[in-house]
Motif scaffolding. Structure first.
Motif, PDB file in Angstrom:
ATOM      1  N   LYS A 153     -46.277  49.282 -28.730  1.00 21.89           N
ATOM      2  CA  LYS A 153     -45.834  48.234 -27.417  1.00 21.89           C
ATOM      3  C   LYS A 153     -46.642  47.235 -27.606  1.00 21.89           C
ATOM      4  N   VAL A 154     -46.037  46.103 -27.325  1.00 21.75           N
ATOM      5  CA  VAL A 154     -46.961  44.788 -26.911  1.00 21.75           C
ATOM      6  C   VAL A 154     -46.617  44.192 -25.591  1.00 21.75           C
ATOM      7  N   ARG A 155     -47.399  43.553 -24.970  1.00 22.95           N
ATOM      8  CA  ARG A 155     -47.022  42.623 -23.762  1.00 22.95           C
ATOM      9  C   ARG A 155     -47.117  41.524 -23.886  1.00 22.95           C
ATOM     10  N   VAL A 156     -46.303  40.546 -23.553  1.00 17.66           N
ATOM     11  CA  VAL A 156     -46.204  39.095 -23.566  1.00 17.66           C
ATOM     12  C   VAL A 156     -46.794  38.897 -22.037  1.00 17.66           C
ATOM     13  N   HIS A 157     -47.760  38.037 -21.997  1.00 16.96           N
ATOM     14  CA  HIS A 157     -48.323  37.526 -20.766  1.00 16.96           C
ATOM     15  C   HIS A 157     -48.862  36.191 -20.761  1.00 16.96           C
ATOM     16  N   ILE A 158     -48.839  35.759 -19.601  1.00 16.03           N
ATOM     17  CA  ILE A 158     -49.291  34.282 -19.237  1.00 16.03           C
ATOM     18  C   ILE A 158     -50.812  34.309 -19.309  1.00 16.03           C
ATOM     19  N   ASP A 159     -51.394  35.400 -18.431  1.00  9.50           N
ATOM     20  CA  ASP A 159     -52.855  35.515 -18.356  1.00  9.50           C
ATOM     21  C   ASP A 159     -52.802  37.379 -18.103  1.00  9.50           C
ATOM     22  N   LYS A 190     -50.544  38.353 -15.266  1.00  9.29           N
ATOM     23  CA  LYS A 190     -48.997  38.038 -15.114  1.00  9.29           C
ATOM     24  C   LYS A 190     -48.535  38.532 -16.498  1.00  9.29           C
ATOM     25  N   ASP A 191     -47.626  39.608 -16.473  1.00  8.74           N
ATOM     26  CA  ASP A 191     -46.996  40.110 -17.662  1.00  8.74           C
ATOM     27  C   ASP A 191     -45.599  39.388 -17.599  1.00  8.74           C
ATOM     28  N   LEU A 192     -45.007  38.970 -18.555  1.00 12.96           N
ATOM     29  CA  LEU A 192     -43.492  38.469 -18.604  1.00 12.96           C
ATOM     30  C   LEU A 192     -42.657  39.511 -19.332  1.00 12.96           C
ATOM     31  N   ALA A 193     -43.215  40.349 -20.303  1.00 10.34           N
ATOM     32  CA  ALA A 193     -42.391  41.475 -20.787  1.00 10.34           C
ATOM     33  C   ALA A 193     -43.332  42.396 -21.592  1.00 10.34           C
ATOM     34  N   ILE A 226     -30.019  33.021 -32.924  1.00  9.49           N
ATOM     35  CA  ILE A 226     -31.396  32.843 -32.441  1.00  9.49           C
ATOM     36  C   ILE A 226     -31.361  32.024 -31.074  1.00  9.49           C
ATOM     37  N   ILE A 227     -30.367  31.058 -31.358  1.00  7.56           N
ATOM     38  CA  ILE A 227     -30.193  30.346 -30.160  1.00  7.56           C
ATOM     39  C   ILE A 227     -29.624  30.999 -28.939  1.00  7.56           C
ATOM     40  N   ARG A 228     -28.651  32.010 -29.417  1.00 12.77           N
ATOM     41  CA  ARG A 228     -28.051  32.803 -28.314  1.00 12.77           C
ATOM     42  C   ARG A 228     -29.013  33.782 -27.622  1.00 12.77           C
ATOM     43  N   MET A 229     -30.012  34.181 -28.660  1.00 13.94           N
ATOM     44  CA  MET A 229     -30.990  35.134 -27.984  1.00 13.94           C
ATOM     45  C   MET A 229     -32.022  34.343 -26.840  1.00 13.94           C
ATOM     46  N   LEU A 230     -32.324  33.056 -27.425  1.00 16.76           N
ATOM     47  CA  LEU A 230     -33.202  32.214 -26.556  1.00 16.76           C
ATOM     48  C   LEU A 230     -32.397  31.985 -25.315  1.00 16.76           C
ATOM     49  N   SER A 231     -31.178  31.571 -25.328  1.00 17.09           N
ATOM     50  CA  SER A 231     -30.350  31.472 -24.028  1.00 17.09           C
ATOM     51  C   SER A 231     -30.251  32.549 -23.117  1.00 17.09           C
ATOM     52  N   ARG A 232     -30.143  33.818 -23.711  1.00 21.06           N
ATOM     53  CA  ARG A 232     -30.120  34.931 -22.824  1.00 21.06           C
ATOM     54  C   ARG A 232     -31.750  35.044 -22.439  1.00 21.06           C
ATOM     55  N   ARG A 233     -32.899  34.753 -22.832  1.00 16.79           N
ATOM     56  CA  ARG A 233     -33.915  34.958 -22.321  1.00 16.79           C
ATOM     57  C   ARG A 233     -34.198  34.071 -21.342  1.00 16.79           C
ATOM     58  N   ILE A 234     -33.754  32.831 -21.514  1.00 19.01           N
ATOM     59  CA  ILE A 234     -33.687  31.781 -20.469  1.00 19.01           C
ATOM     60  C   ILE A 234     -32.730  32.177 -19.366  1.00 19.01           C
TER      61      ILE A 234
END
Length: 165
Positions: free
Chosen positions: A60-66, A69-72, A125-133
């Motif tokens: 597992k990984v964590r995506v974070h700003i600092d 603050k975890d994003l995912a 990839i565009i679809r995936m990015l759109s879903r994340r947005i």
């Protein structure tokens, strides 16, 4: 080390690659490097230049700003780092391994060569990015609504305080 079959099965399950032909996926999966990270190892930092997409093979990984603050939190079959493949902007978040983590890495050059051969990958990839947005927008809207409600409650409390004084 993953076998060719394991690589194919994993890559086939990643949303941006789901609609692509197996013969193409076999070739793409075979050129990806496999890398491992121990727990707490930062895979990349916010602001760093990036030119690679990562697919979590295990762990597992964590995506974070600092640090706070975890994003995912992402696990097997999820990918991250895809935005840096398309723009020259610095990474928008940091990614750190939570557990022992194995990843497949696809570089920008490998992806561009793949898009030349199979343009559908760009659409996926565009679809995936759109879903994340959309998910991020939903979270922002929810937070704004909560702030609005708290602000109204604060105004009511201030009005009550003034009426009591």
């Amino acid at each position: 080390m993953l076998t060719s079959i394991d690589r194919l099965l994993l890559v086939r399950g990643v949303p941006i690659f789901k609609e692509l032909r197996d013969d193409f996926l076999v070739r793409l999966a075979s050129i990806m490097n496999e890398v491992s990270y121990p727990p707490s190892k930062m895979i990349f930092a916010k602001g760093q230049e990036g030119r690679s997409l990562y697919i979590v093979v295990a762990g597992k990984v964590r995506v974070h700003i600092d640090d706070k603050k975890d994003l995912a939190v992402l696990d097997k079959g999820n990918c991250f780092g895809e935005m840096s493949l398309f723009d020259a902007e610095p990474r928008s978040a940091s990614v750190t391994a939570i557990t022992n983590c194995d990843c497949l890495v696809l570089t920008q050059q490998q992806l561009y060569e793949a898009i030349d051969e199979t343009p559908d990958i760009a659409v996926n990839i565009i679809r995936m990015l759109s879903r994340r947005i959309r998910v991020q927008n939903g979270q922002i809207n929810t937070q704004n609504e909560q702030i609005s409600k708290l602000s109204e409650e604060l105004k009511k409390l201030e009005a009550y305080k003034q009426s009591v004084i």
